[in-house]
Design a protein around this motif. Structure first.
Motif, mmCIF file in Angstrom:
data_model
loop_
_atom_site.group_PDB
_atom_site.id
_atom_site.type_symbol
_atom_site.label_atom_id
_atom_site.label_comp_id
_atom_site.label_asym_id
_atom_site.label_seq_id
_atom_site.Cartn_x
_atom_site.Cartn_y
_atom_site.Cartn_z
ATOM 1 N N GLY A 164 35.276 68.640 53.431
ATOM 2 C CA GLY A 164 34.489 68.972 52.254
ATOM 3 C C GLY A 164 35.157 68.866 50.891
ATOM 4 O O GLY A 164 36.178 68.205 50.720
ATOM 5 N N ARG A 165 34.550 69.561 49.946
ATOM 6 C CA ARG A 165 34.865 69.429 48.524
ATOM 7 C C ARG A 165 36.338 69.719 48.200
ATOM 8 O O ARG A 165 36.977 68.999 47.450
ATOM 9 N N GLN A 166 36.852 70.823 48.765
ATOM 10 C CA GLN A 166 38.216 71.207 48.403
ATOM 11 C C GLN A 166 39.230 70.151 48.828
ATOM 12 O O GLN A 166 40.248 69.940 48.164
ATOM 13 N N SER A 167 38.930 69.451 49.936
ATOM 14 C CA SER A 167 39.872 68.422 50.396
ATOM 15 C C SER A 167 39.914 67.259 49.406
ATOM 16 O O SER A 167 40.935 66.585 49.271
ATOM 17 N N ILE A 168 38.815 67.045 48.703
ATOM 18 C CA ILE A 168 38.791 65.995 47.667
ATOM 19 C C ILE A 168 39.675 66.414 46.493
ATOM 20 O O ILE A 168 40.516 65.652 46.020
ATOM 21 N N VAL A 169 39.478 67.646 46.044
ATOM 22 C CA VAL A 169 40.298 68.155 44.928
ATOM 23 C C VAL A 169 41.777 68.042 45.293
ATOM 24 O O VAL A 169 42.598 67.519 44.531
ATOM 25 N N ASP A 170 42.121 68.497 46.488
ATOM 26 C CA ASP A 170 43.532 68.522 46.906
ATOM 27 C C ASP A 170 44.119 67.114 46.966
ATOM 28 O O ASP A 170 45.243 66.880 46.523
ATOM 29 N N THR A 255 29.924 58.448 42.686
ATOM 30 C CA THR A 255 29.638 58.681 44.101
ATOM 31 C C THR A 255 28.597 57.698 44.620
ATOM 32 O O THR A 255 27.877 57.059 43.838
ATOM 33 N N PHE A 256 28.520 57.609 45.936
ATOM 34 C CA PHE A 256 27.570 56.724 46.609
ATOM 35 C C PHE A 256 27.318 57.328 47.987
ATOM 36 O O PHE A 256 28.228 57.940 48.558
ATOM 37 N N PRO A 257 26.108 57.180 48.527
ATOM 38 C CA PRO A 257 25.878 57.681 49.890
ATOM 39 C C PRO A 257 26.848 57.043 50.883
ATOM 40 O O PRO A 257 27.343 55.931 50.653
ATOM 41 N N CYS A 258 27.118 57.741 51.974
ATOM 42 C CA CYS A 258 28.054 57.192 52.958
ATOM 43 C C CYS A 258 27.551 57.466 54.375
ATOM 44 O O CYS A 258 26.550 58.151 54.586
ATOM 45 N N HIS A 259 28.285 56.932 55.332
ATOM 46 C CA HIS A 259 27.941 57.052 56.755
ATOM 47 C C HIS A 259 28.027 58.521 57.206
ATOM 48 O O HIS A 259 28.835 59.280 56.669
ATOM 49 N N ILE A 260 27.244 58.892 58.215
ATOM 50 C CA ILE A 260 27.237 60.272 58.699
ATOM 51 C C ILE A 260 28.612 60.741 59.171
ATOM 52 O O ILE A 260 28.903 61.929 59.182
ATOM 53 N N ALA A 261 29.476 59.798 59.556
ATOM 54 C CA ALA A 261 30.783 60.176 60.092
ATOM 55 C C ALA A 261 31.912 60.086 59.055
ATOM 56 O O ALA A 261 33.064 60.344 59.376
ATOM 57 N N SER A 262 31.583 59.662 57.827
ATOM 58 C CA SER A 262 32.642 59.308 56.864
ATOM 59 C C SER A 262 32.602 60.133 55.593
ATOM 60 O O SER A 262 31.535 60.591 55.175
ATOM 61 N N LEU A 263 33.749 60.256 54.972
ATOM 62 C CA LEU A 263 33.835 60.713 53.579
ATOM 63 C C LEU A 263 34.949 59.915 52.894
ATOM 64 O O LEU A 263 36.064 60.398 52.727
ATOM 65 N N PRO A 264 34.636 58.654 52.542
ATOM 66 C CA PRO A 264 35.673 57.838 51.897
ATOM 67 C C PRO A 264 35.969 58.354 50.490
ATOM 68 O O PRO A 264 35.060 58.785 49.782
ATOM 69 N N LEU A 265 37.239 58.290 50.130
ATOM 70 C CA LEU A 265 37.694 58.778 48.817
ATOM 71 C C LEU A 265 38.746 57.819 48.283
ATOM 72 O O LEU A 265 39.702 57.488 48.983
ATOM 73 N N ALA A 266 38.559 57.365 47.058
ATOM 74 C CA ALA A 266 39.529 56.468 46.430
ATOM 75 C C ALA A 266 39.947 57.027 45.085
ATOM 76 O O ALA A 266 39.141 57.634 44.382
ATOM 77 N N VAL A 267 41.213 56.824 44.752
ATOM 78 C CA VAL A 267 41.740 57.236 43.455
ATOM 79 C C VAL A 267 42.344 56.014 42.788
ATOM 80 O O VAL A 267 43.216 55.359 43.366
ATOM 81 N N ASN A 268 41.847 55.692 41.611
ATOM 82 C CA ASN A 268 42.441 54.610 40.832
ATOM 83 C C ASN A 268 42.954 55.208 39.530
ATOM 84 O O ASN A 268 42.184 55.698 38.710
ATOM 85 N N LEU A 269 44.266 55.195 39.389
ATOM 86 C CA LEU A 269 44.864 55.803 38.205
ATOM 87 C C LEU A 269 44.925 54.780 37.083
ATOM 88 O O LEU A 269 45.163 53.597 37.311
#
Lengths: 281, 186
Positions: A164-170, A255-269
């Motif tokens: 979830g959300r906190q894992s994105i922040v971290d 953001t964009f919808p994603c697959h039921i099994a996924s939570l892709p996250l990308a960081v571009n600095l």
């Protein structure tokens, strides 16, 4: 149908890269000035003063803001009622990169044989070209000369949705922490959430194209932007990593919808020298 | 505002001993420019016992690859590149006499250890400030590996070249000290 000559595309691409490499967008400059006012760390304030002096000199004397004039990224929004004449599109765009980097005294920073010979291609081509077909009869051209100091610090992960959300922040805050001084803070942090792996990476990159300081229109996304920015600015890295309270100018999430099994996250600095330009033909 | 200290490069032992992490400096004198490809070649030369393009004993090396100079200009934009990519080569070069490195971004532990062991410093220039820094470069001459273009080895003459001490010879580290000073626990 409306005809657009590809010669005009070539010329526009050339001028946009020159403009981007000499002149920082107004919103970025304003954010840097605000950072200088808000920063309490003396060495970071000195660094920000030098950054602001640099912006003034580069624009006045037409010297590139940064010697790393980047890999050339070009986004095209092509109206479906446009007919391009006089050649083919990618050739015209690459010709524009070649011309802009030559005319503008921009550094040619592209090598071929990425894991072997690494020989410079000599003209900064090939560009990284993306075309979206959209309604209308115009062609929007957006260019970004992306330096590798920041690009090298980018990250992609597919998180378990349950975290979830906190894992994105971290993850994002940790990514900035590990990058430290390398990507030339204060940064603009582009974040992509959802889609597939390649989609989320592009979301992160294109998130950089939003004006600095403008939050995501979705209130949930905007709230996450605020939380990540607060986390990043608690890290203490500061301008150029000299220690300080302003490590990032902004966090932009797309953001964009994603697959039921996924939570892709990308960081571009993106470094403080957040260069891009666009024009509509 | 305190006057920023001016020092001559190359830096010699007496000055190296005085510098402390966090101190602002203006450099004047001679430094050499080398980045990724040039380092690979110099490293190979050292391993094979071949001479380097310049005398490394006491030398200052600036990690940089400039943009092209306009007619009538000494050099184009000339800011630092990320030093970490040179970490694989730096300990050997320090052991052979390199005493000053100028770049941006943190160095590996092996490099920091070599700096303490041999009495070398690492100075930070402001990344992205290539137009500003170019003004402090009075002469620029390619002295080796010309075919590498922006990655060729150059000799620079500089005056009022702005930088800050990141790593001193005693193990002081501005990145670590700055971060721990301003870090807020969540």
């Amino acid at each position: 149908m409306r005809e657009i000559a590809l010669d005009a595309v070539t010329e526009t691409v050339a001028r946009l890269f020159e403009q981007a490499c000499y002149h920082l967008p107004e919103d970025v400059l304003l954010a840097l000035r605000n950072a200088r006012e808000a920063e309490v760390s003396p060495p970071a304030r000195v660094a920000l003063d030098k950054i602001l002096q640099n912006v003034a000199i580069a624009g006045r004397e037409r010297v590139p803001l940064c010697q790393d004039t980047g890999f050339s990224i070009v986004w095209l929004e092509l109206g479906q009622e446009v007919c391009l004449t006089g050649g083919d599109l990618c050739t015209a765009v690459n010709a524009g990169v070649r011309r802009g980097y030559a005319d503008g005294y921009l550094r040619k920073s592209v090598v071929k044989g990425p894991f072997s010979s690494r020989v410079n291609t000599g003209d900064n081509t090939p560009a990284d070209i993306w075309v979206d077909v959209v309604p209308g009869n115009e062609l929007k051209i957006t260019v970004m000369p992306k330096g590798s100091g920041s690009e090298n610090m980018s990250r992609l992960v597919v998180l378990p949705p349950a975290r979830g959300r906190q894992s994105i922040v971290d993850f994002v805050v940790n990514c900035v922490d590990e990058a430290g001084a390398n990507p030339c803070p204060p940064l603009v942090v582009g974040v992509g959430i959802g889609g597939t792996t390649e989609k989320t990476m592009m979301l992160a990159k294109k998130a950089l194209l939003r004006r600095v300081g403008v939050p995501n229109p979705d209130s949930e996304d905007a709230g996450l932007e605020r939380d990540i920015l607060a986390g990043v600015n608690r890290l203490g890295i500061g301008a150029m990593g000299y220690g300080g309270r302003i490590t990032a100018l902004a966090v932009h999430i797309e953001t964009f919808p994603c697959h039921i099994a996924s939570l892709p996250l990308a960081v571009n600095l993106q470094c403080w020298c957040h260069r891009w330009a666009e024009a509509v033909l | 505002m305190a006057q920023v200290r001016k020092v001559k490069v190359p830096l010699w032992d007496e000055v190296l001993r005085e510098l402390r992490a966090g101190e602002e400096l203006l450099l004047e004198g001679v430094m050499y420019v080398a980045r990724d490809a040039a380092h690979r070649r110099m490293f190979e030369a050292l391993e094979q016992g071949l001479p380097l393009p310049f005398d490394i004993r006491g030398a200052a090396v600036y990690y940089m690859g400039p943009s092209p100079a306009r007619e009538g200009s000494v050099i184009g934009s000339a800011g630092p590149t990320t030093s970490g990519r040179m970490d694989a080569y730096a300990p050997l070069m320090i052991a052979r006499g390199l005493r000053t490195m100028i770049g941006k971004g943190p160095r590996a532990k092996e490099v920091r250890d070599a700096m303490v062991q041999y009495g070398a410093v690492y100075l930070g220039a402001v990344g992205g400030a290539g137009a500003l820094i170019s003004r402090s470069i009075r002469k620029s001459r390619v002295i080796a590996y010309e075919e590498l273009g922006a990655e060729a080895v150059r000799q620079l003459e500089v005056a009022d070249f702005p930088c800050v001490v990141i790593n001193d010879i005693y193990g002081g580290d501005l990145y670590e000290a700055g971060k721990s000073r301003y870090r807020l626990e969540s």
